[in-house]
Design an enzyme around this catalytic site. Structure first.
Site, short mmCIF file in Angstrom:
data_model
loop_
_atom_site.label_atom_id
_atom_site.label_comp_id
_atom_site.label_asym_id
_atom_site.label_seq_id
_atom_site.Cartn_x
_atom_site.Cartn_y
_atom_site.Cartn_z
N SER A 103 -16.63 28.17 0.27
CA SER A 103 -15.98 27.07 0.99
C SER A 103 -16.82 25.80 1.06
O SER A 103 -16.28 24.73 1.37
CB SER A 103 -15.61 27.52 2.41
OG SER A 103 -16.78 27.74 3.17
N LYS A 177 -19.99 24.81 8.02
CA LYS A 177 -19.10 23.71 7.63
C LYS A 177 -19.81 22.38 7.90
O LYS A 177 -20.89 22.32 8.50
CB LYS A 177 -17.79 23.75 8.43
CG LYS A 177 -17.01 25.06 8.34
CD LYS A 177 -16.43 25.31 6.97
CE LYS A 177 -15.65 26.62 6.91
NZ LYS A 177 -15.21 26.98 5.55
#
Length: 291
Positions: A103, A177
């Site tokens: 990701s 993230k």
């Protein structure tokens, strides 16, 4: 001339030998006894020193043995101290994490290890553009979460735990993230050029997005980030299950700041990936607009 009438010195050798005092006589004459064999005395002295040398050797062996014994006695204490220090550093200062998913490509690849600073946010606030590790429990439901199987025995469990502490294996509990929006920010997608807007300022994300990726494959917002929360997105937007796709969960997709473990600031493995994880320049315009 008769033999008896000869000069007494004519037979000088015999007479001198007979006249020469013997050892005992010389001793009595001088008042001190001269050793007959000085070599014997030397041997006697060397032999006399042997017990002392043996004693020194035995003492040296004894001291060496005591030192070895002392080391083995101190070793468990040293190990305990090392373990305690490692636990303190890992819990409150710094920790290594293993990257298990795609990701955050290409900023972070599967198998990369990053160091996470756990102290920095105790000193200052989180900034836009930083890469953070956080616990998504209660706010995120990521179907791509890597599950870690339960160990089948205590030995395997201990081995797995050590690997996780060293950042050599995934924990299955934390996510990583990039911070896009801070508390109070308004985040939305997208403008006419398909760019994420933060407080109306477009982000130029080409420096860190996955090659060929767009800012977002789904439109959202405008969303106002709640107080005490962060809007987080992965760099590989096509496959990152981030704040955009968790808006039906508590927090509306935003993650509580108190769930943040720390800032990932450097890649430490593999060697061809080693490097810092700085804040991209694209966030400077947003920061300037926010004053």
């Amino acid at each position: 001339m008769s033999k008896d009438e000869r000069d007494p010195g004519a037979d000088g050798v015999q007479d001198e030998d007979s006249a020469r005092p013997g050892p005992e006589e010389r001793s009595s004459a001088t008042g001190s006894r001269v050793p007959e064999d000085s070599g014997a005395s030397g041997v006697s002295e060397v032999v006399g020193q042997e017990p002392e040398e043996k004693a020194d050797a035995e003492m040296s062996k004894s001291q060496s043995s005591e030192k070895k014994g002392s080391f083995w006695k101190e070793l468990p204490i040293l190990i305990v101290i090392a373990v305690v220090l490692a636990f303190v550093i890992r819990t409150w200062v710094m920790q290594a994490f293993y990257i298990p998913s795609t990701s955050m490509e290409n900023t972070l690849l599967v198998g990369d290890r990053v160091l996470v600073n756990k102290v920095v946010y105790q000193i200052r606030d989180i900034e836009r553009g930083e890469v953070v590790v956080f616990n998504g429990n209660g706010s995120w439901d990521d179907p791509n979460t890597v599950t870690v199987p339960e160990p089948t025995n205590p030995v395997a469990g201990a081995f797995s735990w050590v690997q996780q502490q060293l950042g050599a294996a995934p924990t299955g509990k934390e996510y990583i993230k990039r911070v896009i929006g801070l508390p109070g920010d308004t985040v939305e997608c997208c403008d006419e050029q398909n760019r994420i807007l933060v407080n109306g300022v477009p982000l130029d994300e080409d420096a860190y997005l996955y090659p060929g990726s767009v800012a977002s494959h789904t439109e959202f917002g405008p969303v106002e980030v709640p107080e005490g929360h962060l809007w987080l997105m992965g760099d590989h937007r096509a496959i990152s299950y981030d704040s955009r796709l968790n808006q039906n969960n508590p927090g509306g997709g935003a993650v509580p700041i108190d769930h943040v473990v720390g800032r990932a600031f450097v890649i430490i493995w593999p060697f061809n990936q080693v490097g810092g994880l700085g804040v991209p320049e694209s966030f400077e315009a947003v920061d300037a607009a926010a004053g």
